[in-house]
Write a protein that holds these residues in place. Structure first.
Motif, short mmCIF file in Angstrom:
data_model
loop_
_atom_site.label_atom_id
_atom_site.label_comp_id
_atom_site.label_asym_id
_atom_site.label_seq_id
_atom_site.Cartn_x
_atom_site.Cartn_y
_atom_site.Cartn_z
N THR A 162 0.83 -1.19 0.00
CA THR A 162 0.00 0.00 0.00
C THR A 162 0.87 1.25 0.00
N SER A 163 0.27 2.35 -0.39
CA SER A 163 0.95 3.63 -0.41
C SER A 163 -0.04 4.70 0.02
N TYR A 164 0.45 5.69 0.78
CA TYR A 164 -0.42 6.73 1.30
C TYR A 164 0.19 8.12 1.09
N ALA A 165 -0.68 9.09 0.94
CA ALA A 165 -0.23 10.47 1.02
C ALA A 165 0.19 10.74 2.46
N ASP A 166 1.18 11.59 2.61
CA ASP A 166 1.75 11.82 3.95
C ASP A 166 0.70 12.25 4.98
N SER A 167 -0.23 13.08 4.57
CA SER A 167 -1.21 13.61 5.52
C SER A 167 -2.23 12.56 5.97
N MET A 168 -2.27 11.43 5.29
CA MET A 168 -3.23 10.37 5.62
C MET A 168 -2.59 9.21 6.37
N LYS A 169 -1.28 9.16 6.38
CA LYS A 169 -0.61 8.04 7.04
C LYS A 169 -0.97 7.98 8.51
N GLY A 170 -1.31 6.78 8.96
CA GLY A 170 -1.67 6.57 10.35
C GLY A 170 -3.13 6.82 10.66
N ARG A 171 -3.84 7.47 9.75
CA ARG A 171 -5.27 7.73 9.96
C ARG A 171 -6.14 6.94 8.99
N PHE A 172 -5.67 6.76 7.77
CA PHE A 172 -6.45 6.07 6.74
C PHE A 172 -5.81 4.71 6.44
N THR A 173 -6.65 3.75 6.11
CA THR A 173 -6.18 2.43 5.71
C THR A 173 -6.93 1.97 4.47
N ILE A 174 -6.17 1.63 3.44
CA ILE A 174 -6.77 1.08 2.22
C ILE A 174 -6.63 -0.43 2.26
N SER A 175 -7.68 -1.10 1.79
CA SER A 175 -7.64 -2.56 1.72
C SER A 175 -8.53 -2.99 0.55
N ARG A 176 -8.42 -4.24 0.19
CA ARG A 176 -9.25 -4.77 -0.89
C ARG A 176 -9.59 -6.22 -0.63
N ASP A 177 -10.71 -6.63 -1.19
CA ASP A 177 -11.15 -8.02 -1.16
C ASP A 177 -11.37 -8.44 -2.60
N ASN A 178 -10.40 -9.13 -3.16
CA ASN A 178 -10.49 -9.50 -4.57
C ASN A 178 -11.62 -10.50 -4.83
N ALA A 179 -11.99 -11.27 -3.84
CA ALA A 179 -13.10 -12.22 -4.01
C ALA A 179 -14.43 -11.49 -4.14
N LYS A 180 -14.50 -10.29 -3.56
CA LYS A 180 -15.75 -9.52 -3.59
C LYS A 180 -15.66 -8.31 -4.51
N ASN A 181 -14.55 -8.19 -5.24
CA ASN A 181 -14.38 -7.07 -6.19
C ASN A 181 -14.59 -5.71 -5.51
N THR A 182 -14.03 -5.56 -4.34
CA THR A 182 -14.27 -4.35 -3.56
C THR A 182 -12.97 -3.82 -2.95
N VAL A 183 -12.85 -2.51 -2.96
CA VAL A 183 -11.75 -1.84 -2.28
C VAL A 183 -12.35 -0.93 -1.23
N PHE A 184 -11.64 -0.79 -0.12
CA PHE A 184 -12.15 -0.04 1.02
C PHE A 184 -11.17 1.07 1.41
N LEU A 185 -11.71 2.07 2.08
CA LEU A 185 -10.88 3.10 2.69
C LEU A 185 -11.44 3.36 4.09
N GLN A 186 -10.72 2.90 5.08
CA GLN A 186 -11.10 3.16 6.47
C GLN A 186 -10.46 4.47 6.89
N MET A 187 -11.28 5.41 7.32
CA MET A 187 -10.80 6.74 7.68
C MET A 187 -11.10 6.99 9.16
N ASN A 188 -10.05 7.19 9.93
CA ASN A 188 -10.18 7.45 11.37
C ASN A 188 -9.64 8.83 11.69
N SER A 189 -10.00 9.32 12.87
CA SER A 189 -9.53 10.63 13.34
C SER A 189 -9.75 11.70 12.28
#
Length: 123
Positions: A58-85
């Motif tokens: 994964t790769s993040y913009a500096d201002s999002m590191k530690g707060r946002f998490t990108i993930s994907r589920d290839n079986a479900k054809n879905t990508v996610f963005l968890q955004m905290n704080s």
């Protein structure tokens, strides 16, 4: 070709969390690198995060590191963005994007885009 549909945006107070989802059509989702971008009113679209085809990197913009998490589920054809704080400056339309070729971490070359989902963070 892939079609992308984002969901999960909304209004949240500062410090809160949201989870964005992006559903992709097609049978070759795992062959696409995926990313999230955002665009605030009056500003240019900016990179948020990207994830490799296998979800191993994964790769993040500096201002999002530690707060946002990108993930994907290839079986479900879905990508996610968890955004905290979340902060008021995170207010923007968030777009899901895909590219078939090239390195996932290169911010150029994302050819396919969703329609966007609005995220509003109140102070």
């Amino acid at each position: 070709q892939v079609q992308l549909v984002e969901s999960g945006g909304g209004l949240v107070q500062a410090g809160g969390s949201l989870r964005l989802s992006c559903a992709a059509s097609g049978r070759t989702f795992s062959s696409y690198a995926m990313a999230w971008f955002r665009q605030a009113p009056g500003k240019e679209r900016e990179f948020v995060a990207a994830i490799s085809r296998s979800a191993g990197s994964t790769s993040y913009a500096d201002s999002m590191k530690g707060r946002f998490t990108i993930s994907r589920d290839n079986a479900k054809n879905t990508v996610f963005l968890q955004m905290n704080s979340l902060k008021p400056e995170d207010t923007a339309v968030y777009y899901c994007a895909a590219k078939a070729g090239g390195y996932y971490y290169l911010r150029s070359g994302y050819d396919y885009w969703g329609q966007g989902t609005q995220v509003t963070v109140s102070s």
